[in-house]
Each structure stands twice: as structure tokens, then as C-alpha cells.
Scaffold this motif. Structure first.
Motif, short mmCIF file in Angstrom:
data_model
loop_
_atom_site.label_atom_id
_atom_site.label_comp_id
_atom_site.label_asym_id
_atom_site.label_seq_id
_atom_site.Cartn_x
_atom_site.Cartn_y
_atom_site.Cartn_z
N MET A 1 1.13 -1.10 0.16
CA MET A 1 -0.02 0.32 0.33
C MET A 1 0.63 1.09 -0.09
SD MET A 1 -1.57 2.74 1.79
CE MET A 1 -0.63 2.32 4.04
N ARG A 2 0.09 2.71 -1.18
CA ARG A 2 1.47 3.70 -0.64
C ARG A 2 -0.36 4.64 -0.82
NH1 ARG A 2 3.56 4.31 -6.53
NH2 ARG A 2 1.51 3.62 -7.04
N LEU A 3 0.54 5.45 -0.19
CA LEU A 3 -0.17 7.23 -0.62
C LEU A 3 -0.14 7.89 -1.12
CD1 LEU A 3 -1.90 8.84 1.71
CD2 LEU A 3 0.57 9.84 3.11
N ILE A 4 -0.66 7.63 -1.75
CA ILE A 4 -0.38 9.06 -2.76
C ILE A 4 -0.95 10.71 -3.10
CG2 ILE A 4 -0.83 9.00 -5.58
CD1 ILE A 4 -1.39 5.75 -5.68
N GLU A 119 -8.01 5.19 8.39
CA GLU A 119 -8.48 4.70 8.25
C GLU A 119 -7.99 3.17 8.11
OE1 GLU A 119 -10.37 5.36 5.13
OE2 GLU A 119 -9.86 7.00 5.18
N ASP A 120 -8.67 2.17 7.89
CA ASP A 120 -7.87 0.55 8.58
C ASP A 120 -7.71 -0.04 7.80
OD1 ASP A 120 -8.78 -1.86 9.68
OD2 ASP A 120 -10.34 -2.42 10.33
N LEU A 124 -8.75 -1.62 3.11
CA LEU A 124 -8.54 -0.52 2.53
C LEU A 124 -7.26 -2.28 1.12
CD1 LEU A 124 -7.86 2.51 1.55
CD2 LEU A 124 -5.43 2.09 2.30
N CYS A 125 -8.83 -1.33 -0.18
CA CYS A 125 -8.25 -2.06 -1.51
C CYS A 125 -7.32 -1.17 -2.10
CB CYS A 125 -9.10 -2.34 -2.04
SG CYS A 125 -10.29 -3.75 -1.39
N GLY A 126 -5.88 -2.00 -2.45
CA GLY A 126 -4.99 -1.01 -3.22
C GLY A 126 -4.60 0.38 -2.38
N ASP A 127 -3.60 1.55 -3.28
CA ASP A 127 -3.04 2.81 -2.38
C ASP A 127 -4.44 4.10 -1.66
OD1 ASP A 127 -0.71 1.84 -2.96
OD2 ASP A 127 -0.71 2.40 -5.27
N LEU A 128 -3.94 4.09 -0.92
CA LEU A 128 -4.73 4.90 -0.40
C LEU A 128 -4.07 6.58 -0.99
CD1 LEU A 128 -6.50 6.36 1.14
CD2 LEU A 128 -4.47 5.99 3.31
#
Length: 128
Positions: A1-4, A119-120, A124-128
């Protein structure tokens, strides 16, 4: 997971600072009375402090409202989370308990007058 984060956000708000904290292994299902007590205390404090103030003119809140305006959102219709919390306590409403993590970030948000969310990551599916 990445924060974008879209780089345009920083172009529009060059002084913006964003922090991220990842909490693992936390039991988020129990209530913690000491945290709820801290939250009630800061709610009472901020409720008195903002009783007769325009939230959006406060020097800690105004930049967030301005940032919302820069990306096309009316902050009075869709307020930054800190403004929404302050409106509740200004009106004498309680901040409802949702879970421990929400109690914690609501407490720190009101204590430091910053918009904070969570966020839990298990959901989470994919990146945030």
C-alpha cells in the motif's frame, strides 16, 4: 500500500505538511475510559473557547478552509474535519464514541486544532 498525494496539492499549498502514523496490533474493539475522559475534557475546553467565535476566522482553522477553497470545495458546506468537530462542540454536542482509534484522533485533532483522520488498512484495497 502506498500513500499517493496529487502534487497539485503542494503546488497550491507550498507550506502544507502531512504526517502519517501507522498503528499495528491495536485492539480497536474496547472502550478506554481514560481516552474518553480526555476527549470529553478537550471538547469542554474547545466548546468554551469557541463559544462566540467564527471558527473560520481562527488562525489555526482558516488555512484549512482556504486550502479547501483552492481545490474547489466550499469549506462551509463540506468543512475540514477540525472545523466539523469544533462546530459540534461549539453547539454543545458530544463527539460520539465510534471506536478507540477515532476517539484518539478526535482528541488529538481538538487538542492541536488539526484535521486528523484514519483508515483501517485491513479494509483498504489498493493505494490510499
Amino acid at each position: 500500500m502506498r500513500l499517493i498525494i496529487d502534487p497539485k496539492i503542494f503546488d497550491q499549498n507550498p507550506d502544507l505538511k502531512i504526517g502519517v502514523i501507522v498503528v499495528k496490533g491495536m485492539n480497536n474493539t474496547k472502550r478506554v475510559s481514560s481516552i474518553e475522559s480526555l476527549l470529553r475534557g478537550v471538547c469542554a475546553q474547545r466548546g468554551k473557547e469557541f463559544a462566540d467565535k467564527d471558527i473560520y476566522e481562527d488562525p489555526m482553522i482558516k488555512p484549512w478552509a482556504q486550502a479547501y477553497g483552492k481545490f474547489g470545495v466550499n469549506p462551509k458546506k463540506f468543512p475540514p474535519s477540525i472545523a466539523a468537530l469544533l462546530k459540534r462542540v461549539q453547539g454543545g454536542k458530544e463527539i460520539p464514541h465510534i471506536n478507540l482509534l477515532v476517539d484518539l484522533y478526535n482528541y488529538f485533532s481538538l487538542k492541536h486544532l488539526l484535521p486528523i483522520g484514519g483508515e483501517d488498512l485491513d479494509w483498504l484495497c489498493g493505494d490510499l
